[in-house]
Design a protein around this motif. Structure first.
Motif, PDB file in Angstrom:
ATOM      1  N   GLN A 138       0.829  -1.211   0.000  1.00  0.00           N
ATOM      2  CA  GLN A 138       0.000   0.000   0.000  1.00  0.00           C
ATOM      3  C   GLN A 138       0.862   1.259   0.000  1.00  0.00           C
ATOM      4  N   MET A 139       1.976   1.240   0.706  1.00  0.00           N
ATOM      5  CA  MET A 139       2.846   2.405   0.727  1.00  0.00           C
ATOM      6  C   MET A 139       3.432   2.670  -0.652  1.00  0.00           C
ATOM      7  N   PHE A 140       3.947   1.632  -1.298  1.00  0.00           N
ATOM      8  CA  PHE A 140       4.485   1.809  -2.643  1.00  0.00           C
ATOM      9  C   PHE A 140       3.389   2.222  -3.624  1.00  0.00           C
ATOM     10  N   GLY A 141       2.194   1.650  -3.467  1.00  0.00           N
ATOM     11  CA  GLY A 141       1.088   2.029  -4.344  1.00  0.00           C
ATOM     12  C   GLY A 141       0.723   3.499  -4.200  1.00  0.00           C
ATOM     13  N   PHE A 142       0.694   3.988  -2.966  1.00  0.00           N
ATOM     14  CA  PHE A 142       0.375   5.394  -2.732  1.00  0.00           C
ATOM     15  C   PHE A 142       1.425   6.298  -3.362  1.00  0.00           C
ATOM     16  N   LEU A 143       2.680   5.960  -3.186  1.00  0.00           N
ATOM     17  CA  LEU A 143       3.760   6.795  -3.705  1.00  0.00           C
ATOM     18  C   LEU A 143       3.828   6.770  -5.223  1.00  0.00           C
ATOM     19  N   SER A 144       3.364   5.694  -5.840  1.00  0.00           N
ATOM     20  CA  SER A 144       3.454   5.557  -7.291  1.00  0.00           C
ATOM     21  C   SER A 144       2.351   6.296  -8.027  1.00  0.00           C
ATOM     22  N   ALA A 145       1.296   6.674  -7.326  1.00  0.00           N
ATOM     23  CA  ALA A 145       0.153   7.347  -7.944  1.00  0.00           C
ATOM     24  C   ALA A 145       0.249   8.861  -7.723  1.00  0.00           C
ATOM     25  N   PRO A 146      -0.472   9.644  -8.518  1.00  0.00           N
ATOM     26  CA  PRO A 146      -0.473  11.097  -8.284  1.00  0.00           C
ATOM     27  C   PRO A 146      -0.948  11.434  -6.877  1.00  0.00           C
ATOM     28  N   ILE A 147      -0.259  12.352  -6.221  1.00  0.00           N
ATOM     29  CA  ILE A 147      -0.597  12.782  -4.865  1.00  0.00           C
ATOM     30  C   ILE A 147      -1.078  14.224  -4.942  1.00  0.00           C
ATOM     31  N   GLU A 148      -2.336  14.439  -4.618  1.00  0.00           N
ATOM     32  CA  GLU A 148      -2.923  15.772  -4.742  1.00  0.00           C
ATOM     33  C   GLU A 148      -2.571  16.631  -3.532  1.00  0.00           C
ATOM     34  N   ALA A 149      -2.111  17.830  -3.811  1.00  0.00           N
ATOM     35  CA  ALA A 149      -1.833  18.803  -2.753  1.00  0.00           C
ATOM     36  C   ALA A 149      -1.723  20.173  -3.390  1.00  0.00           C
ATOM     37  N   GLU A 150      -2.179  21.186  -2.674  1.00  0.00           N
ATOM     38  CA  GLU A 150      -2.050  22.551  -3.158  1.00  0.00           C
ATOM     39  C   GLU A 150      -0.599  23.000  -3.073  1.00  0.00           C
ATOM     40  N   GLY A 151      -0.062  23.500  -4.173  1.00  0.00           N
ATOM     41  CA  GLY A 151       1.293  24.013  -4.164  1.00  0.00           C
ATOM     42  C   GLY A 151       2.327  22.897  -4.050  1.00  0.00           C
ATOM     43  N   PRO A 152       3.569  23.240  -3.706  1.00  0.00           N
ATOM     44  CA  PRO A 152       4.615  22.221  -3.595  1.00  0.00           C
ATOM     45  C   PRO A 152       4.368  21.311  -2.402  1.00  0.00           C
ATOM     46  N   LYS A 153       4.849  20.095  -2.498  1.00  0.00           N
ATOM     47  CA  LYS A 153       4.611  19.120  -1.428  1.00  0.00           C
ATOM     48  C   LYS A 153       5.890  18.377  -1.107  1.00  0.00           C
ATOM     49  N   MET A 207       7.931   2.604  -8.529  1.00  0.00           N
ATOM     50  CA  MET A 207       7.541   3.818  -7.811  1.00  0.00           C
ATOM     51  C   MET A 207       8.180   5.055  -8.449  1.00  0.00           C
ATOM     52  N   ILE A 208       9.463   4.977  -8.768  1.00  0.00           N
ATOM     53  CA  ILE A 208      10.137   6.118  -9.382  1.00  0.00           C
ATOM     54  C   ILE A 208       9.489   6.471 -10.720  1.00  0.00           C
ATOM     55  N   ASP A 209       9.195   5.466 -11.526  1.00  0.00           N
ATOM     56  CA  ASP A 209       8.514   5.717 -12.802  1.00  0.00           C
ATOM     57  C   ASP A 209       7.180   6.412 -12.572  1.00  0.00           C
ATOM     58  N   GLY A 210       6.447   5.965 -11.544  1.00  0.00           N
ATOM     59  CA  GLY A 210       5.153   6.573 -11.250  1.00  0.00           C
ATOM     60  C   GLY A 210       5.291   8.022 -10.814  1.00  0.00           C
ATOM     61  N   ILE A 211       6.272   8.309  -9.966  1.00  0.00           N
ATOM     62  CA  ILE A 211       6.488   9.688  -9.507  1.00  0.00           C
ATOM     63  C   ILE A 211       6.840  10.592 -10.682  1.00  0.00           C
ATOM     64  N   LEU A 212       7.704  10.128 -11.564  1.00  0.00           N
ATOM     65  CA  LEU A 212       8.110  10.944 -12.710  1.00  0.00           C
ATOM     66  C   LEU A 212       6.936  11.195 -13.647  1.00  0.00           C
ATOM     67  N   ARG A 213       6.099  10.179 -13.859  1.00  0.00           N
ATOM     68  CA  ARG A 213       4.922  10.357 -14.726  1.00  0.00           C
ATOM     69  C   ARG A 213       3.932  11.355 -14.135  1.00  0.00           C
TER      70      ARG A 213
END
Length: 294
Positions: A138-153, A207-213
């Protein structure tokens, strides 16, 4: 050049022997420093949203500085907004918090320390323990998907893998048992630990591929181990440190950079904070987690 108002927090971004009267004297002091870490304090001062992934480990389970805590449950990933007026008094009146502190103090000051000390630092968190394969996925899944937040995170995740027990094999099969797979589970690898390492490496790359995408702007990614595997000093101090630093940020890195300088360098390069680098030193410690020696 940015103006930072959290100067006392920046002072934590150094070796423990440089903290003077604020140097930790007990395990709980170390836990407090880890939870009130300087990187989050500085980035929040720069108006970053701090998203903290629940780890299942005492020192990084939560942070009073976080804007959002991400929880992992059989029903899926949950996210809740948090906010504490005074992080120094965070959870100070919590019965469970005080109970945990009493238990750690009891272990640290009695003959139980050699037997249970590390387990009390690792801790556990319902419904998933720190070693749980479900938590890891679940942790890797969360990090691999878009994470919504206002401004920089700023997103912090302490994933306690490939630490034993080996609850994954090299193919990603998993076992929900704190004993994990034994070394005879798959004779094509040197040990159950190596088998788990192979699969965790795949999760990290995905996860890295997901973050970059998912990133509209090139992200800063820091992947760092807390200690190496083995009992010798050299093994314990041989840790992974991998960086994705856009816009030439990797040009100033050097092979022997130690953990104390990772974020000092990053904050100087990207935000012009002029913290400077410290001498790269390593320390060992005895069973007393506050007794560090160079």
């Amino acid at each position: 050049m940015y103006t930072i108002h959290s100067t006392p927090s920046i002072l934590n971004m150094q070796y423990l022997d440089g903290l003077g009267e604020r140097a930790p004297k007990t395990q709980d002091d170390l836990i407090d420093i880890a939870r009130l870490h300087s990187v989050a304090a500085v980035l929040k001062d720069l108006e970053y949203t701090y998203i903290h992934l629940e780890s299942g480990v005492v020192s990084t389970e939560v942070s009073p500085l976080a804007d959002r805590i991400v929880l992992f449950t059989p029903s899926g990933t949950l996210s809740r907004s948090v906010g504490y007026a005074d992080p120094q008094t965070y959870a100070g009146d919590s019965v469970s918090f005080l109970s945990a502190r009493f238990s750690r103090a009891l272990v640290q000051s009695t003959a139980l320390q050699p037997l249970l000390g590390e387990q009390f630092l690792l801790g556990g968190s319902e419904p998933y323990e720190w070693w749980s394969p479900h938590r890891t996925l679940q942790m890797f899944g969360f990090l691999s998907a878009p994470i919504e937040a206002e401004g920089p995170k700023f997103v912090f995740a302490h994933i306690v893998k490939p630490h034993d027990p080996a609850t994954f094999d090299k193919e990603g099969n998993y076992i929900d048992d704190h004993q994990g797979f034994d070394d005879y589970h798959d004779l094509s690898v040197a040990s159950a630990y190596v088998g788990q390492l192979i699969y965790v490496n795949k999760l990290v790359l995905d996860m890295i591929d997901g973050i970059l995408r998912a990133s509209a702007e090139p992200p800063i990614i820091v992947i760092a181990g807390d200690h190496g595997r083995g009992t010798s000093v050299n093994h314990r101090h041989s840790i992974l440190a991998a960086f994705h630093l856009p816009y030439g940020g990797s040009d100033g890195l050097y092979p022997t950079i130690s953990s104390v300088n990772h974020f000092r360098y990053i904050l100087d390069f990207y935000f012009g904070l002029d913290l400077g680098l410290l001498d790269d030193r390593t320390f060992s410690y005895s069973s007393d987690y506050a007794d560090f020696r160079k």
